[in-house]
Write a protein that holds these residues in place. Structure first.
Motif, short mmCIF file in Angstrom:
data_model
loop_
_atom_site.label_atom_id
_atom_site.label_comp_id
_atom_site.label_asym_id
_atom_site.label_seq_id
_atom_site.Cartn_x
_atom_site.Cartn_y
_atom_site.Cartn_z
N PHE A 271 0.85 -1.20 0.00
CA PHE A 271 0.00 0.00 0.00
C PHE A 271 0.88 1.24 0.00
N TYR A 272 0.54 2.22 -0.87
CA TYR A 272 1.35 3.43 -0.98
C TYR A 272 0.43 4.60 -1.34
N LEU A 273 0.52 5.65 -0.54
CA LEU A 273 -0.27 6.85 -0.79
C LEU A 273 0.61 7.95 -1.37
N ARG A 277 -4.07 9.91 -2.61
CA ARG A 277 -4.43 8.94 -3.65
C ARG A 277 -3.51 7.73 -3.59
N ARG A 278 -4.11 6.56 -3.63
CA ARG A 278 -3.30 5.34 -3.64
C ARG A 278 -2.78 5.09 -5.05
N VAL A 279 -1.48 4.76 -5.13
CA VAL A 279 -0.88 4.38 -6.41
C VAL A 279 -0.25 3.01 -6.24
N GLU A 404 4.51 4.88 7.24
CA GLU A 404 3.66 6.02 7.60
C GLU A 404 2.48 6.13 6.64
N ASN A 405 2.71 5.85 5.35
CA ASN A 405 1.62 5.84 4.38
C ASN A 405 0.56 4.81 4.75
N THR A 406 1.03 3.63 5.13
CA THR A 406 0.09 2.57 5.51
C THR A 406 -0.70 2.97 6.75
#
Length: 464
Positions: A271-273, A277-279, A404-406
């Motif tokens: 998972f990456y923001l 927006r998730r990419v 941190e994104n997750t």
């Protein structure tokens, strides 16, 4: 001009494809002339006279410097020694009270011979090319011939994969409304994409090798490039065996999809923001790695391209026609297309971005995928590698930024739903339940979530 700090770094790193050290007294020896020939035939380079092989400065008497320069010019202009004179530039370097003469040989298009022999540079050695295939490869590299432009007068539209032109037309039109291909018939599209061309020197006209490679039936592809194939291998543990393998010999449009799916099957998509927006970092990295090995290769070379996913990471290897040898970095990267027609076609259908963007994307997203920065090395074989950071857990192959994104993604999901279990988060964000529970517990410790139930039935509630 070489600054002292740069010179010290050169001495520390030692000899390479573009660096050579030589002792020198009153005049240069034969081996210095061999190095000049090999530099001129490869990517150019700097010959430092007055330095030992180990990088220790021996020095040259100052009064001898000008005479050595004259001697080198006389030797390189002597038709009994060189078939044509390579370009030379000189720089006198004073360092620590001693003098070193730098002889810079710039890269050129000519193929040079010293005493009738063709020398090439391999790592830190000057080697003599004897085989016809070696010399032919040198000419190919030196003259930057785009072999994709070779015209096959008897290749017809009927030899291309049925329906593939229309498929590419639809992809291009869906990506960019109003794309000019939408209103073109097949022949107009082929001409527009430079797949049907005319050689203004010979007058030959027809479909070229790029057309055969991009759109041809398999038998046409192999007739145009008999050695063409890409070996995709997935190894989980044992280096001498594979758990999954795909040998791809289809046209490049079809091969792209096959290799992309192979990578998606064997690489996790963390998972990456990006902002809010998730990419998919996996899809971005895979696109760059796959498109690079399909676009920027020398298709007439017998070297088979490779795509390997194993415990060390993700890498590709393919034959190249290099004007530069060594590691590529963003700071010194100057993109040069190996096959501009094929590259342009891939850009039109979204299988690649503009030249140079691939390296930037790999630099940006590789660490989020496998935990390490990419390593790209140019040479007769181009190698692109993303090492896998050791010790990464399956559900959490990430740097601190990715963690941190997750965490933010879990927080956003909890705020949106109001109440969640670890299983809900795992299913939504494609992470393990154990990883999801870790982030939910962290939110609860920070006072952003409340819990209810025992370990098996525990749910987390938004407390913002």
């Amino acid at each position: 001009m070489v600054e002292h700090s740069v010179f010290e770094d050169i001495l520390r790193r030692g000899e390479s494809t573009t660096i050579e050290f030589k002792r020198c007294g009153s005049r240069p020896e034969r081996d210095s002339l061999e190095t000049i020939c090999s530099f001129a035939n490869r990517n150019g380079g700097s010959l430092f006279l007055g330095v030992t092989d180990s990088g220790e400065i021996q020095g040259i008497p100052y009064q001898n410097l000008l005479e050595i320069e004259r001697n080198l010019i006389n030797c390189t202009c002597n038709p009994d020694l060189f078939n044509m004179p390579p370009s030379l530039e000189f720089e006198q370097i004073e360092y620590g009270g001693q003098w070193v003469l730098r002889v810079w040989v710039p890269p050129t298009q000519g193929v040079y011979r010293f005493k009738g022999r063709v020398y090439d540079r391999l790592a830190d050695a000057d080697i003599v090319l004897k085989a016809d295939t070696q010399i032919a490869s040198l000419y190919l590299r030196k003259y930057s011939i785009f072999t994709e432009q070779h015209i096959f007068p008897h290749l017809r539209i009927e030899d291309l994969e049925p329906g593939l032109i229309d498929k590419c037309r639809q992809i291009a039109s869906s990506r960019r409304p109003g794309h000019p291909w939408a209103e073109m018939d097949d022949m107009e599209l082929l001409r527009s994409a430079q797949l049907y061309t005319r050689d203004i020197e010979t007058g030959a006209e027809g479909l070229n090798r790029a057309a055969a490679l991009l759109l041809g039936r398999r038998e046409v592809v192999l007739a145009a490039c008999p050695a063409y194939k890409t070996d995709a291998v997935f190894r989980e543990r044992q280096a001498d065996r594979y758990d999954d393998r795909e040998t791809v010999r289809d046209n490049l449009v079809t091969a792209y999809g096959t290799l992309r799916d192979f990578c998606a099957k064997h690489l996790l998509d963390p998972f990456y923001l990006e902002g809010d927006r998730r990419v998919s970092v996996r899809d971005i990295v895979v696109r760059e790695m796959v498109s690079n090995t399909l676009i920027h290769r020398e298709f007439t070379s017998p070297f088979p391209a490779k795509l390997i996913i194993d415990e060390s990471g993700f890498r590709t290897e393919n034959a190249s026609r290099a004007l530069f040898e060594g590691r590529l970095t963003l700071s010194d990267f100057n993109p040069m297309p190996k096959n501009p027609i094929i590259a342009s076609f891939f850009t039109q259908i979204g299988y690649a971005e503009e030249l140079g963007s691939g390296l930037r994307n790999l630099e940006k997203y590789s660490k989020a995928l496998l935990g390490a920065d990419p390593v790209l090395s140019e040479g007769d074989v181009f190698v692109a590698q993303i090492p896998r950071k050791k010790g990464l857990a399956e559900g959490d192959r990430a740097s601190g930024a990715l963690k941190e994104n997750t965490r933010l993604a879990v927080l956003a999901l909890l705020e949106e739903r109001g109440a969640l279990s670890a299983g809900d988060v795992a299913a939504e964000l494609h992470i393990t339940s154990k990883t999801a529970a870790k982030y939910l517990k962290g939110l609860a410790s920070d006072g952003l979530a409340e819990t209810d139930g025992n370990v098996r039935t525990r749910r987390y509630f938004w407390a913002g």
